[in-house]
Design an enzyme around this catalytic site. Structure first.
Site, PDB file in Angstrom:
ATOM      1  N   ASN A   7       0.835  -1.211   0.000  1.00 45.48           N
ATOM      2  CA  ASN A   7       0.000   0.000   0.000  1.00 45.48           C
ATOM      3  C   ASN A   7       0.865   1.255   0.000  1.00 45.48           C
ATOM      4  OD1 ASN A   7      -3.092  -0.274   0.266  1.00 45.48           O
ATOM      5  ND2 ASN A   7      -2.265  -1.975   1.474  1.00 45.48           N
ATOM      6  N   ASN A  25      -5.731   6.005   8.845  1.00 44.13           N
ATOM      7  CA  ASN A  25      -5.404   4.579   8.863  1.00 44.13           C
ATOM      8  C   ASN A  25      -6.262   3.829   7.849  1.00 44.13           C
ATOM      9  OD1 ASN A  25      -4.263   2.107   9.858  1.00 44.13           O
ATOM     10  ND2 ASN A  25      -6.124   1.748  11.046  1.00 44.13           N
ATOM     11  N   HIS A  57      -7.871  -0.022   7.303  1.00 41.29           N
ATOM     12  CA  HIS A  57      -8.117  -1.290   7.991  1.00 41.29           C
ATOM     13  C   HIS A  57      -8.793  -2.251   7.004  1.00 41.29           C
ATOM     14  CE1 HIS A  57      -8.537  -3.824  11.489  1.00 41.29           C
ATOM     15  NE2 HIS A  57      -9.724  -4.153  11.026  1.00 41.29           N
ATOM     16  N   ASP A 109      -8.860   1.779  16.215  1.00 45.39           N
ATOM     17  CA  ASP A 109      -9.809   1.524  15.119  1.00 45.39           C
ATOM     18  C   ASP A 109     -11.184   2.156  15.326  1.00 45.39           C
ATOM     19  OD1 ASP A 109      -7.917   0.106  13.698  1.00 45.39           O
ATOM     20  OD2 ASP A 109      -8.549  -1.842  14.473  1.00 45.39           O
TER      21      ASP A 109
HETATM   22  C1  GAR Z   1      -3.192  -3.908   4.583  1.00 43.06           C
HETATM   23  O1  GAR Z   1      -4.134  -4.840   4.148  1.00 43.06           O
HETATM   24  C2  GAR Z   1      -3.798  -3.017   5.643  1.00 43.06           C
HETATM   25  O2  GAR Z   1      -5.164  -2.811   5.470  1.00 43.06           O
HETATM   26  C3  GAR Z   1      -3.551  -3.851   6.880  1.00 43.06           C
HETATM   27  O3  GAR Z   1      -2.247  -4.341   6.712  1.00 43.06           O
HETATM   28  C4  GAR Z   1      -2.044  -4.605   5.324  1.00 43.06           C
HETATM   29  C5  GAR Z   1      -0.676  -4.100   4.927  1.00 43.06           C
HETATM   30  O4  GAR Z   1      -0.296  -4.617   3.691  1.00 43.06           O
HETATM   31  N1  GAR Z   1      -3.677  -3.043   8.072  1.00 43.06           N
HETATM   32  C6  GAR Z   1      -4.138  -3.538   9.218  1.00 43.06           C
HETATM   33  O5  GAR Z   1      -4.451  -4.711   9.354  1.00 43.06           O
HETATM   34  C7  GAR Z   1      -4.246  -2.527  10.355  1.00 43.06           C
HETATM   35  N2  GAR Z   1      -4.959  -3.066  11.468  1.00 43.06           N
HETATM   36  P1  GAR Z   1       0.935  -3.975   2.891  1.00 43.06           P
HETATM   37  O6  GAR Z   1       2.122  -3.926   3.841  1.00 43.06           O
HETATM   38  O7  GAR Z   1       1.196  -4.905   1.750  1.00 43.06           O
HETATM   39  O8  GAR Z   1       0.518  -2.622   2.437  1.00 43.06           O
END
Ligand code: GAR
Length: 187
Positions: free
Chosen positions: A14, A103, A105, A146
């Protein structure tokens, strides 16, 4: 120009999507990447896009919060984007950056949020409960995990044959499409 810092603990797909989207933006510059893991995938992605990287341990974030906030102020950071950052943001951050911490989620909050709910654990819980839909939530960060104001939610359908992997792919697709645009609209 709004200077943003992206905080990420893992792969950083992301984060990279945001670097790409805002590469020549006239309003926002992603100036800094913060991670709590010295082997996080996000580091190489940040270097590819010539971003400065700051590694901070959980202990330092908790014990040297004031100093770290001071560092962000010296760097002239106005906006903090959490893109898969798994540590709890200390309260002082919320005071110093009111409505300036966003953030993402990977579920439809208020369901499947809170401590320990991240990444695949979220998808596993959603599938376990035989939910018919899931999605993403982009929200402001406040003192409660959250629970800050929701900026955007997008849903996807869950099919009977979905697995953690296939659901995770559907969620990623939503994240890549909507996270940058939601930030852009928020500016
Ligand atoms: C994403 O899916 C984000 O929504 C999640 O971590 C992932 C990171 O992926 N965030 C959470 O779970 C926060 N509670 P990435 O490192 O490939 O971007």
């Amino acid at each position: 120009m709004i200077n943003a810092a992206v905080f990420a603990s893992g792969e950083g797909t992301n984060a990279e999507n945001l670097f790409k989207f805002f590469v020549n933006d006239s309003r926002i510059k992603i100036k800094l990447v913060v991670t709590n893991k010295d082997n996080a995938g996000v580091i190489a992605r940040a270097e590819k896009y010539k971003k400065n990287v700051q590694i901070i341990s959980k202990e330092s974030l908790e014990n040297y919060t004031t100093q770290f906030i001071e560092f962000l102020k010296v760097e002239k950071i106005d906006l903090i984007i959490l893109a898969g950052f798994l540590l709890k943001i200390p309260h002082q951050f919320v005071k110093e950056f009111p409505n300036k911490i966003i953030n993402i989620h990977p579920a439809l909050l208020p369901k499947y949020g809170g401590k320990g709910m991240y990444g695949h654990k979220v998808h596993a819980a959603v599938l376990e409960n035989k939910e018919k839909e899931s999605g993403i939530t982009i929200h402001l960060v406040n003192e409660e995990y959250d629970k800050g104001e929701i900026i955007l939610q997008q849903k996807c359908e869950i099919l009977q044959e979905d697995t953690i992997e296939s659901l995770s792919q559907k969620i990623q697709k939503l994240e890549y499409e909507h996270f940058p645009k939601a930030i852009e609209r928020f500016l």
